[in-house]
Write an enzyme that holds these catalytic residues in place. Structure first.
Site, PDB file in Angstrom:
ATOM      1  N   TYR A 110      19.768 -10.105  45.037  1.00  9.12           N
ATOM      2  CA  TYR A 110      20.741  -9.847  46.117  1.00  9.12           C
ATOM      3  C   TYR A 110      22.168 -10.016  45.579  1.00  9.12           C
ATOM      4  CZ  TYR A 110      23.178 -10.482  50.612  1.00  9.12           C
ATOM      5  OH  TYR A 110      24.045 -10.390  51.683  1.00  9.12           O
TER       6      TYR A 110
ATOM      7  N   GLY B  72      22.707  -7.500  64.224  1.00  4.31           N
ATOM      8  CA  GLY B  72      23.407  -8.355  63.268  1.00  4.31           C
ATOM      9  C   GLY B  72      24.911  -8.100  63.215  1.00  4.31           C
ATOM     10  N   ILE B  73      25.476  -8.290  62.028  1.00  4.29           N
ATOM     11  CA  ILE B  73      26.926  -8.183  61.841  1.00  4.29           C
ATOM     12  C   ILE B  73      27.407  -6.753  62.102  1.00  4.29           C
ATOM     13  CG2 ILE B  73      28.763  -8.398  60.108  1.00  4.29           C
ATOM     14  CD1 ILE B  73      26.971 -10.616  58.785  1.00  4.29           C
ATOM     15  N   GLY B  74      26.564  -5.765  61.760  1.00  7.34           N
ATOM     16  CA  GLY B  74      26.964  -4.367  61.958  1.00  7.34           C
ATOM     17  C   GLY B  74      27.188  -4.043  63.425  1.00  7.34           C
TER      18      GLY B  74
ATOM     19  N   GLY C 182      23.419   0.077  59.826  1.00  8.52           N
ATOM     20  CA  GLY C 182      22.951  -1.235  60.270  1.00  8.52           C
ATOM     21  C   GLY C 182      23.742  -1.646  61.509  1.00  8.52           C
TER      22      GLY C 182
HETATM   23  N1  LIG Z   1      23.995 -12.425  57.502  1.00 10.65           N
HETATM   24  C1  LIG Z   1      24.674 -13.050  56.565  1.00 10.65           C
HETATM   25  O1  LIG Z   1      24.734 -14.287  56.509  1.00 10.65           O
HETATM   26  C2  LIG Z   1      25.421 -12.255  55.530  1.00 10.65           C
HETATM   27  C3  LIG Z   1      26.204 -12.951  54.591  1.00 10.65           C
HETATM   28  C4  LIG Z   1      26.909 -12.216  53.634  1.00 10.65           C
HETATM   29  C5  LIG Z   1      26.800 -10.828  53.628  1.00 10.65           C
HETATM   30  N2  LIG Z   1      26.016 -10.182  54.532  1.00 10.65           N
HETATM   31  C6  LIG Z   1      25.955  -8.720  54.470  1.00 10.65           C
HETATM   32  O2  LIG Z   1      26.422  -8.211  55.717  1.00 10.65           O
HETATM   33  C7  LIG Z   1      25.734  -7.002  56.049  1.00 10.65           C
HETATM   34  C8  LIG Z   1      25.073  -7.151  57.403  1.00 10.65           C
HETATM   35  O3  LIG Z   1      24.172  -8.239  57.313  1.00 10.65           O
HETATM   36  P1  LIG Z   1      23.183  -8.651  58.505  1.00 10.65           P
HETATM   37  O4  LIG Z   1      22.661  -9.984  58.135  1.00 10.65           O
HETATM   38  O5  LIG Z   1      23.841  -8.420  59.816  1.00 10.65           O
HETATM   39  O6  LIG Z   1      22.027  -7.554  58.303  1.00 10.65           O
HETATM   40  P2  LIG Z   1      20.695  -7.315  59.164  1.00 10.65           P
HETATM   41  O7  LIG Z   1      20.508  -8.389  60.153  1.00 10.65           O
HETATM   42  O8  LIG Z   1      19.598  -7.044  58.212  1.00 10.65           O
HETATM   43  O9  LIG Z   1      21.092  -5.954  59.885  1.00 10.65           O
HETATM   44  C9  LIG Z   1      20.265  -5.408  60.799  1.00 10.65           C
HETATM   45  C10 LIG Z   1      20.678  -3.976  60.991  1.00 10.65           C
HETATM   46  O10 LIG Z   1      20.305  -3.186  59.831  1.00 10.65           O
HETATM   47  C11 LIG Z   1      19.480  -2.109  60.261  1.00 10.65           C
HETATM   48  N3  LIG Z   1      18.552  -1.769  59.193  1.00 10.65           N
HETATM   49  C12 LIG Z   1      17.771  -2.613  58.465  1.00 10.65           C
HETATM   50  N4  LIG Z   1      17.095  -1.915  57.531  1.00 10.65           N
HETATM   51  C13 LIG Z   1      17.439  -0.609  57.673  1.00 10.65           C
HETATM   52  C14 LIG Z   1      17.086   0.594  56.993  1.00 10.65           C
HETATM   53  N5  LIG Z   1      16.202   0.588  55.978  1.00 10.65           N
HETATM   54  N6  LIG Z   1      17.654   1.754  57.395  1.00 10.65           N
HETATM   55  C15 LIG Z   1      18.536   1.785  58.428  1.00 10.65           C
HETATM   56  N7  LIG Z   1      18.926   0.668  59.092  1.00 10.65           N
HETATM   57  C16 LIG Z   1      18.375  -0.506  58.736  1.00 10.65           C
HETATM   58  C17 LIG Z   1      18.816  -2.641  61.513  1.00 10.65           C
HETATM   59  O11 LIG Z   1      18.376  -1.574  62.278  1.00 10.65           O
HETATM   60  P3  LIG Z   1      16.971  -1.563  63.071  1.00 10.65           P
HETATM   61  O12 LIG Z   1      16.296  -2.886  62.852  1.00 10.65           O
HETATM   62  O13 LIG Z   1      17.407  -1.316  64.485  1.00 10.65           O
HETATM   63  O14 LIG Z   1      16.252  -0.458  62.452  1.00 10.65           O
HETATM   64  C18 LIG Z   1      19.992  -3.356  62.159  1.00 10.65           C
HETATM   65  O15 LIG Z   1      20.890  -2.399  62.711  1.00 10.65           O
HETATM   66  C19 LIG Z   1      24.746  -6.763  54.896  1.00 10.65           C
HETATM   67  O16 LIG Z   1      25.330  -5.913  53.952  1.00 10.65           O
HETATM   68  C20 LIG Z   1      24.555  -8.155  54.322  1.00 10.65           C
HETATM   69  O17 LIG Z   1      24.129  -8.110  52.981  1.00 10.65           O
HETATM   70  C21 LIG Z   1      25.327 -10.873  55.490  1.00 10.65           C
END
Ligand SMILES: NC(=O)c1ccc[n+]([C@@H]2O[C@H](COP(=O)([O-])OP(=O)(O)OC[C@H]3O[C@@H](n4cnc5c(N)ncnc54)[C@H](OP(=O)(O)O)[C@@H]3O)[C@@H](O)[C@H]2O)c1
Length: 290
Positions: free
Chosen positions: A162, A16-18, A12
């Site tokens: 979740y 996003g955060i990644g 990821g």
């Molecule tokens: N955001 C928050 O408020 C929050 C809060 C607490 C914890 N978290 C945790 O922090 C982590 C990052 O969260 P985030 O909100 O930044 O996530 P996100 O926005 O969903 O991350 C997007 C990234 O994930 C990739 N991705 C999505 N589905 C995929 C799949 N099936 N296979 C491969 N890559 C995939 C996307 O790649 P492409 O779209 O380029 O394919 C992009 O690089 C997660 O574990 C989340 O549960 C987030």
């Protein structure tokens, strides 16, 4: 361990955060491998990070994607210093992956389990490898080891599948730390408005909260647009010299060590998550050398 010159894989990592985690680690001198699903987005993110960043593409909600990624990385690299299993999120209503696994469990729990098992030989080839797994939601709330894939109930965001999956990934991480000899720790990032949040449909929220969804959509990008802050806990676990040789710990959004929730310390819950992952992925980690 200094992270400079070390090889780090961030799932990821193209948004996003990644992506912010990858950016932070690249700024510290790491050679970052970014993983997303879309080739153009992944290559653009790698170019943006510079410093030898590499792009890989795979759908990590599917076992075939996880196996293909592990094979590609193992063919290109002879060791991996840090694996950040950042991919995660919430799918609603309940869906199944091509493997027949519930999608939220697949992305948040089965993906880090499988990737860590498959990349273990590469991690063990590094002198002091680290694995960072991401939690989120309200981990440690009600947990039903007989409902890991939401077969009995599948609820919306709060008290949701979740939260359940994020508690499960913490339980799984403790077990990995105990059996592999590689440092495995868990980061809670804190909140940010990311592509994952934007894609979350109203169906992910309990009925009572659904009228608030437009408010969240309006305020989210205005109040939660700082992605650097939630990347700090992963960057710390991946790179801090303070974490040298430390395994089986959990850091919160303030980057402080926090106690594991009681549900995560319950070995019956760890067993349930571990056994389900081993069965679904059909792989278990080779135990650490005595
Ligand atoms: N955001 C928050 O408020 C929050 C809060 C607490 C914890 N978290 C945790 O922090 C982590 C990052 O969260 P985030 O909100 O930044 O996530 P996100 O926005 O969903 O991350 C997007 C990234 O994930 C990739 N991705 C999505 N589905 C995929 C799949 N099936 N296979 C491969 N890559 C995939 C996307 O790649 P492409 O779209 O380029 O394919 C992009 O690089 C997660 O574990 C989340 O549960 C987030």
């Amino acid at each position: 361990m200094s992270i400079e010159g070390k090889t780090v894989l961030v799932t990821g990592g193209t948004g996003g955060i990644g992506k912010e985690t990858a950016r932070g680690l690249a700024a510290l001198g790491a050679r970052v491998i970014l993983v997303g699903r879309d080739r153009d987005r992944a290559e653009a993110a790698a170019r943006e990070l510079g410093a030898g960043a590499e792009a890989c593409t795979a759908d990590l909600s599917a076992l075939a994607g996880l196996r293909a990624l592990a094979a590609e990385v193992s063919a290109r690299h002879d060791r991996l210093d840090v694996l950040v299993n950042n991919l995660g999120g919430m799918t609603a209503p309940r869906t199944l992956t091509p493997d027949g696994v519930e999608t939220t469990f697949a992305a948040n729990v089965l993906a880090p389990y499988t990737l860590t098992c498959l990349l273990l030989p590469l991690l063990r080839a590094a002198p002091a490898a680290r694995v960072v797994n991401l939690t989120g939601g309200i981990p440690g709330g009600p947990f039903d080891p007989a409902n890991l894939q939401g077969e009995k109930r599948y609820l919306g965001w709060t008290f949701s599948q979740y939260n359940h999956a994020k508690t499960a990934v913490m339980a799984m991480s403790r077990r990995f730390a105990a059996v592999t000899g590689v440092a495995v720790n868990v980061a809670y990032p804190g909140h940010a408005y990311t592509p994952g949040n934007r894609a979350t449909t109203a169906a992910a929220f309990p009925y009572a909260y659904r009228p608030l969804v437009p408010v969240i959509r309006f305020l989210g990008p205005r109040l939660l647009n700082d992605l650097a802050k939630p990347a700090r806990s992963s960057i710390y676990l991946a790179s801090s010299p303070e974490m040298e040789g430390v395994t089986g710990v959990y850091v919160n959004a303030k980057v402080e060590r926090a106690p594991w929730p009681a549900t995560v310390l319950d070995e019956r819950n760890c067993d349930a998550v571990w056994n389900l992952c081993a069965r679904l992925a059909d792989v278990t980690p080779e135990p650490a050398a005595p």
